[in-house]
Motif scaffolding. Structure first.
Motif, PDB file in Angstrom:
ATOM      1  N   ASN A 105       2.812   3.051  -4.047  1.00 31.19           N
ATOM      2  CA  ASN A 105       3.673   3.806  -5.219  1.00 31.19           C
ATOM      3  C   ASN A 105       2.932   4.603  -5.927  1.00 31.19           C
ATOM      4  O   ASN A 105       1.853   4.378  -6.502  1.00 31.19           O
ATOM      5  CB  ASN A 105       4.012   2.468  -6.038  1.00 31.19           C
ATOM      6  CG  ASN A 105       4.660   2.915  -7.299  1.00 31.19           C
ATOM      7  OD1 ASN A 105       4.868   4.060  -7.686  1.00 31.19           O
ATOM      8  ND2 ASN A 105       5.221   1.780  -7.902  1.00 31.19           N
TER       9      ASN A 105
ATOM     10  N   PRO B 165      10.652   5.362  -1.710  1.00 31.67           N
ATOM     11  CA  PRO B 165       9.931   4.560  -2.170  1.00 31.67           C
ATOM     12  C   PRO B 165       8.560   4.808  -2.768  1.00 31.67           C
ATOM     13  O   PRO B 165       7.998   4.137  -3.706  1.00 31.67           O
ATOM     14  CB  PRO B 165       9.877   3.184  -1.217  1.00 31.67           C
ATOM     15  CG  PRO B 165      10.380   3.940   0.060  1.00 31.67           C
ATOM     16  CD  PRO B 165      11.015   5.083  -0.595  1.00 31.67           C
TER      17      PRO B 165
ATOM     18  N   ARG C  78      11.009  -0.344  -8.390  1.00 31.35           N
ATOM     19  CA  ARG C  78       9.739   0.012  -7.979  1.00 31.35           C
ATOM     20  C   ARG C  78       8.862  -0.574  -8.534  1.00 31.35           C
ATOM     21  O   ARG C  78       7.598  -0.277  -9.135  1.00 31.35           O
ATOM     22  CB  ARG C  78       9.757   1.704  -8.251  1.00 31.35           C
ATOM     23  CG  ARG C  78       8.758   2.284  -7.262  1.00 31.35           C
ATOM     24  CD  ARG C  78       8.853   3.684  -7.365  1.00 31.35           C
ATOM     25  NE  ARG C  78      10.004   4.383  -6.714  1.00 31.35           N
ATOM     26  CZ  ARG C  78      10.545   5.632  -6.926  1.00 31.35           C
ATOM     27  NH1 ARG C  78       9.538   6.482  -7.675  1.00 31.35           N
ATOM     28  NH2 ARG C  78      11.525   6.218  -6.394  1.00 31.35           N
TER      29      ARG C  78
ATOM     30  N   ARG D   3      12.626   2.397   4.466  1.00 33.03           N
ATOM     31  CA  ARG D   3      13.446   3.165   4.062  1.00 33.03           C
ATOM     32  C   ARG D   3      13.503   4.647   4.052  1.00 33.03           C
ATOM     33  O   ARG D   3      14.578   5.530   4.149  1.00 33.03           O
ATOM     34  CB  ARG D   3      13.515   2.887   2.449  1.00 33.03           C
ATOM     35  CG  ARG D   3      14.189   1.703   1.781  1.00 33.03           C
ATOM     36  CD  ARG D   3      14.108   1.849   0.147  1.00 33.03           C
ATOM     37  NE  ARG D   3      15.062   0.603  -0.220  1.00 33.03           N
ATOM     38  CZ  ARG D   3      16.260   0.723  -0.364  1.00 33.03           C
ATOM     39  NH1 ARG D   3      17.179   1.593   0.093  1.00 33.03           N
ATOM     40  NH2 ARG D   3      16.895  -0.652  -0.620  1.00 33.03           N
TER      41      ARG D   3
ATOM     42  N   SER E 142       7.809  -0.911   3.938  1.00 33.80           N
ATOM     43  CA  SER E 142       9.252  -0.474   3.889  1.00 33.80           C
ATOM     44  C   SER E 142       9.519   0.319   4.999  1.00 33.80           C
ATOM     45  O   SER E 142       8.796   1.042   5.973  1.00 33.80           O
ATOM     46  CB  SER E 142       9.316   0.422   2.813  1.00 33.80           C
ATOM     47  OG  SER E 142      10.333   1.206   2.508  1.00 33.80           O
TER      48      SER E 142
ATOM     49  N   SER F   5      12.163  -3.958  -5.744  1.00 35.40           N
ATOM     50  CA  SER F   5      12.248  -2.739  -4.690  1.00 35.40           C
ATOM     51  C   SER F   5      13.002  -1.514  -5.627  1.00 35.40           C
ATOM     52  O   SER F   5      12.665  -0.552  -5.739  1.00 35.40           O
ATOM     53  CB  SER F   5      12.918  -3.061  -3.559  1.00 35.40           C
ATOM     54  OG  SER F   5      12.146  -3.777  -2.750  1.00 35.40           O
TER      55      SER F   5
END
Length: 634
Positions: A337, A542, A506, A515, A513, A503
């Motif tokens: 993140n 993400p 965040r 994604r 992940s 998710s």
């Protein structure tokens, strides 16, 4: 797109079908025609104008046009659901709810970026793509018997702009300046002249079409809210029944208006599609062995290697089948993140990556069935290698000051190697420890790393409780290695609904992940996943990646006007994404792992970008009758 979020078994996904082509339509002799005013009329669409199927095609090349209709496809899902609205911003939607909605155009599974008419029988657009006009089929009807009209298409488009996911709504809202019904069966979309011409027509054309009358009959009905009431659609299947957190059943429409379309011939062959819900993957596998459902796509390497030794398989009642998958693998892994201040330093991120021992995970947990992945376009001609040179170097040099000096001189980033014999590879951990020291996070009180302000180097990884054991163990062992470095690391097992919420918000330091998507062509979807403009909130990004270098490459790829230049830009994009280092890659499997009761059959030449089990497979009625006669099938 194929991915298994609840599994370590990382399959390859259908590459993002923005646009792709080889030359102009006229050079290929397709059915496109242009007037003196350069208005292009066609039965389908691709950016470069190439369409593999002519206007009078009878069926897609990869189907069995004579496939028998009947029987049931029964599948499994794990976790829970509290909504039958697949487009809600809240809650967990039930599986396969999108089967109920047709689109104006849909992509074929044997090409990238080629779309053919479904609700639309034809389309026309000017050469500069300032607008597109879709001509709807007058025979198209919703399941309540009302006709599908241009006004329904306009209303559905506006629903997604006003109530859809923010990343989609913002991106498409910038693209489209007008949507209007010219008459009952003609809809026109006008595009913003300031945006790229990429992804315009296919984006508005591939939007699901709902019944405007259904939504307007009750003002409480919204696209962005969870509900157990299904919006009226025009697709081949309709919800038949559901039992919350236990099952969902869809039934093929006897009155489906599009059954005989060339695009649909040989497709949608099952009378019913049933999804059985289980608490976790272990319960789901036991349900398969017991015959509670009959078709399984395996996602757990441990089960694939050791679990498929039970009576029904040994007796030939169940077939175990590895089917080639032609798509590049999903660029999955442990995603940082980037909104967390501790991850601002790329060198720190690289140091933390060294604690992940793929080789040990693969040998100890995955039975050696996974292959390592470095690239976002692994195994394709778009995979960056070595240092930039030739056409790629020349392209990068046109980007100006956004290009870091070392980007031009260093080889494309590849995954590190580890000792498969032991989880804590001492050489890599020593290297990681030094890098963390250099990054300003030395080991302090309690053998925990802290910065100058006394803050610990925190890495929390939440994961849903319905993950396969091998995936959960992979996460836990990664955390174990991080802890050995003095990192304040933890893995947090939570229920699937809470995981979905966190998710979306965040609310994590790092997450495993799937994604992100691979790509074989360019288009607006790249901006949604990897661009800066929606980075703060896009569910498809993400990490929250916001890189001027990546932005510049994506924007430049939009301006390419031939296949070779587009490919060059996308090689540079792969290089840049790896350079930014926001994902710790995990491995992938090259094939679909399937197991099914021996009554299902599929076409000899499956398309490269889809398994097609929902719409291309069928049931052999004689085999089904035999299974029932012997008691092997309920």
């Amino acid at each position: 797109m194929k991915s298994h979020l609840t599994s370590m078994r990382v399959t390859k996904m259908k590459p993002l079908t923005f646009v792709i082509g080889l030359t102009t339509a006229m050079a290929l002799g397709t059915s496109l025609s242009a007037t003196e005013d350069k208005i292009i009329e066609s039965h389908g669409y691709s950016y470069f104008g190439n369409l593999d199927y002519p206007a009078d095609y009878e069926h897609l090349n990869y189907v069995n046009p004579d496939a028998p209709k009947g029987g049931e496809l029964s599948l499994a899902a794990s976790g829970t659901f509290d909504s039958l609205n697949p487009y809600s911003r809240k809650g967990r939607s039930g599986a396969l709810t999108t089967l109920q909605y047709d689109r104006l155009i849909e992509s074929s599974d044997d090409s990238v970026g080629q779309y053919y008419g479904v609700l639309a029988e034809s389309l026309e657009y000017d050469a500069d793509r300032n607008y597109v006009i879709f001509h709807l089929r007058p025979e198209a009807t919703f399941w309540d018997g009302t006709p599908v009209t241009a006004e329904d298409a306009v209303y559905s488009h506006r629903l997604f702009i006003e109530q859809g996911l923010p990343s989609y709504a913002q991106a498409v809202g910038r693209m489209v300046t007008g949507a209007e019904a010219l008459d009952d069966h003609t809809v026109k979309f006008t595009f913003n002249p300031e945006v790229t011409r990429r992804s315009l027509i296919e984006t508005v054309g591939a939007t699901p079409v709902f019944s405007k009358a259904w939504f307007e009959a009750d003002e409480s009905r919204r696209l962005d809210e969870p509900r157990l009431e299904v919006a009226v659609g025009s697709g081949p299947y309709k919800l038949d029944s559901y039992d919350i957190n236990r099952r969902i059943v869809y039934k093929r429409r006897d009155d489906y208006w599009g059954e005989d379309l060339p695009f649909n011939r040989g497709r949608n062959n099952f009378d019913t599609i049933r999804v059985e819900y289980f608490a976790d993957q272990t319960a789901a596998f036991e349900g398969f062995k017991a015959g509670e459902y009959t078709f399984r796509i395996e996602s757990d390497p441990k089960l694939w290697a050791t679990g498929y030794d039970f009576p029904k398989l040994n007796e030939g009642v169940v077939v175990r089948d590895e089917i080639p998958d032609g798509s590049p693998p999903t660029p999955s892994g442990f995603v940082f993140n980037l909104g967390k201040p501790q991850f601002a330093d790329k060198n720190l991120r690289k140091a933390l990556a060294l604690a992940f021992n793929f080789e040990w995970v693969n040998e100890s947990l995955l039975f050696g069935l996974n292959s390592p992945r470095s690239s976002f376009t692994q195994g394709t001609k778009l995979e960056a290698t070595g240092v930039p040179e030739g056409a790629e170097l020349a392209f990068i040099e046109t980007l100006g000051d956004v290009v870091p000096a070392d980007f031009l001189t260093e080889p494309a980033v590849t995954v590190h190697e580890s000792n498969s014999a032991r989880l804590n590879d001492r050489r890599n951990l020593r290297q990681a420890s030094k890098a963390l020291d250099d990054a300003g996070w030395p080991v302090g009180d309690g053998n925990v790393r802290r910065n100058a302000e006394g803050e610990t180097l925190k890495v929390n990884i939440p994961y849903p409780s319905n993950l396969p054991t091998s995936t959960a163990t992979m996460i836990e062992t990664y955390v174990q290695n991080l802890q050995s470095l003095g990192v304040d690391a933890s893995a947090e097992k939570i229920d699937p609904a809470q995981y979905t919420l966190r998710s979306r918000e965040r609310d994590y330091d790092m997450v495993y992940s799937t994604r992100y998507g691979s790509f074989l062509s360019t288009g607006g979807g790249l901006s949604q996943m990897y661009g800066s403009e929606e980075a703060a909130f896009s569910l498809f990004n993400p990490a929250g990646l916001a890189s001027p270098l990546v932005d510049a490459i994506i924007e430049a790829s939009f301006e390419t006007d031939n296949q070779a230049d587009q490919d060059t830009a996308l090689v540079a994009l792969d290089r840049a994404l790896r350079y930014e280092f926001f994902v710790v890659p995990v491995g992938y499997i090259a094939d679909y792992w399937t197991a099914y009761y021996d009554m299902y059959e599929y076409p000899e030449n499956l398309p490269p970008f889809s398994l097609g089990h929902l719409d291309l497979w069928w049931i052999n009625p004689e085999k089904e009758a035999e299974l029932k006669a012997t008691g092997a099938l309920r």
